[in-house]
Design an enzyme around this catalytic site. Sequence first.
Site, PDB file in Angstrom:
ATOM      1  CG  ASP A  93      -0.319  -0.138   2.545  1.00 35.05           C
ATOM      2  OD1 ASP A  93       0.869   0.215   2.670  1.00 35.05           O
ATOM      3  OD2 ASP A  93      -0.993  -0.601   3.488  1.00 35.05           O
ATOM      4  CG  ASN A 135      -1.245  -9.486  15.738  1.00 35.05           C
ATOM      5  OD1 ASN A 135      -2.468  -9.366  15.804  1.00 35.05           O
ATOM      6  ND2 ASN A 135      -0.646  -9.938  14.640  1.00 35.05           N
ATOM      7  CB  ALA A 145       0.481  -1.280  14.755  1.00 35.18           C
ATOM      8  N   GLY A 166       1.620  -6.613  13.232  1.00 37.64           N
ATOM      9  CA  GLY A 166       0.401  -6.675  12.429  1.00 37.64           C
ATOM     10  C   GLY A 166       0.430  -7.691  11.301  1.00 37.64           C
ATOM     11  CB  CYS A 207       5.426  -4.229 -20.188  1.00 36.05           C
ATOM     12  SG  CYS A 207       5.033  -5.101 -21.717  1.00 36.05           S
ATOM     13  CB  SER A 265      -1.893 -13.752  10.210  1.00 35.73           C
ATOM     14  OG  SER A 265      -1.580 -13.830   8.841  1.00 35.73           O
ATOM     15  CG  HIS A 323       4.101  -9.849  -0.308  1.00 25.67           C
ATOM     16  ND1 HIS A 323       3.247 -10.182   0.721  1.00 25.67           N
ATOM     17  CD2 HIS A 323       5.036 -10.832  -0.342  1.00 25.67           C
ATOM     18  CE1 HIS A 323       3.661 -11.310   1.295  1.00 25.67           C
ATOM     19  NE2 HIS A 323       4.751 -11.716   0.670  1.00 25.67           N
TER      20      HIS A 323
END
Length: 250
Positions: free
Chosen positions: A103, A213, A231, A187, A126, A189, A118
């Site tokens: 994000d 967490n 957090a 934060g 492309c 899992s 990630h």
Amino acid sequence: MNWSPHLDALLGSADSICVLTGAGISAESGVATFRGPDGLWAKLKPEELANFDAFMRNPELVWEWYSERKRIIHDVAPNAGHRALAEMESLVRDFTLVTQNIDNLHRRAGSAKVRELHGNIERSFCVSCGRFDNSATVGEDRKPPRCRQCGGLMRPDVVWFGEMLPQEEMEAAEDACRRCELFLSVGTSAVVYPAAGLPLLARASGAYIVEVNTERTDISSRVNETLPGGAGTVLPALVERMKELRKARS
Ligand code: OAD
């Protein structure tokens, strides 16, 4: 807020800190997490959206989803947890922030030493020639963006199921785990590997592992200390204490 004397000492002295974040750190900004009853994967099928074959089958659908997520993320702001980590970076000589989040909120909060395992929703590339173009967006006609160089299909620069993590980012994250004195898992899992293996690598390399967490996770029983809570509350408290101790030291 309570923590152990050992963690307190590290807040004052640790010269090398590594932090791993997951979707939970952005929850207080209003970005949905993945797991749990309100998580994204409870409503959507990852196999229809987050893998390359699904994308090639239906790029319109996948782009529609990522455009919507991009819009949500643009409309939210980094929270106190993101800002605390940006400040932590300025207090520690060797600091690495490893995130599973796409994000971009850590950078928007001012963090610079960020390793994105990630990918990042702000970037696209492309599928034919590999050229990056961060301005690629879905057009008025809702057609997926095309490469301005070769006409190939552009895709979001995010890691999908079955894909390798960016090697340079992962290696830098592992190096940081091997040399840090304090490791914070925030934060997440801690179920998606290889990211979930990082706290354990840091622990095997001698670091003190702390989990922040709101709930217990798969690794709670294997960390040195858990700090239950959001957090956005716990991280600012840790940073305030770091500043107090480090000021007294200098
Ligand atoms: P999850 O949705 O699996 O986990 C979010 C974690 O955040 C949970 O353990 C919550 O208890 C915790 N949490 C929620 N609110 C919190 C708060 N305010 N403060 C602290 N913790 C809070 O998200 P991730 O662990 O990030 O991968 O998921 C890992 C990966 O799974 C994602 O990067 C994504 C997904 O599939 C890809 O898309 C490749």
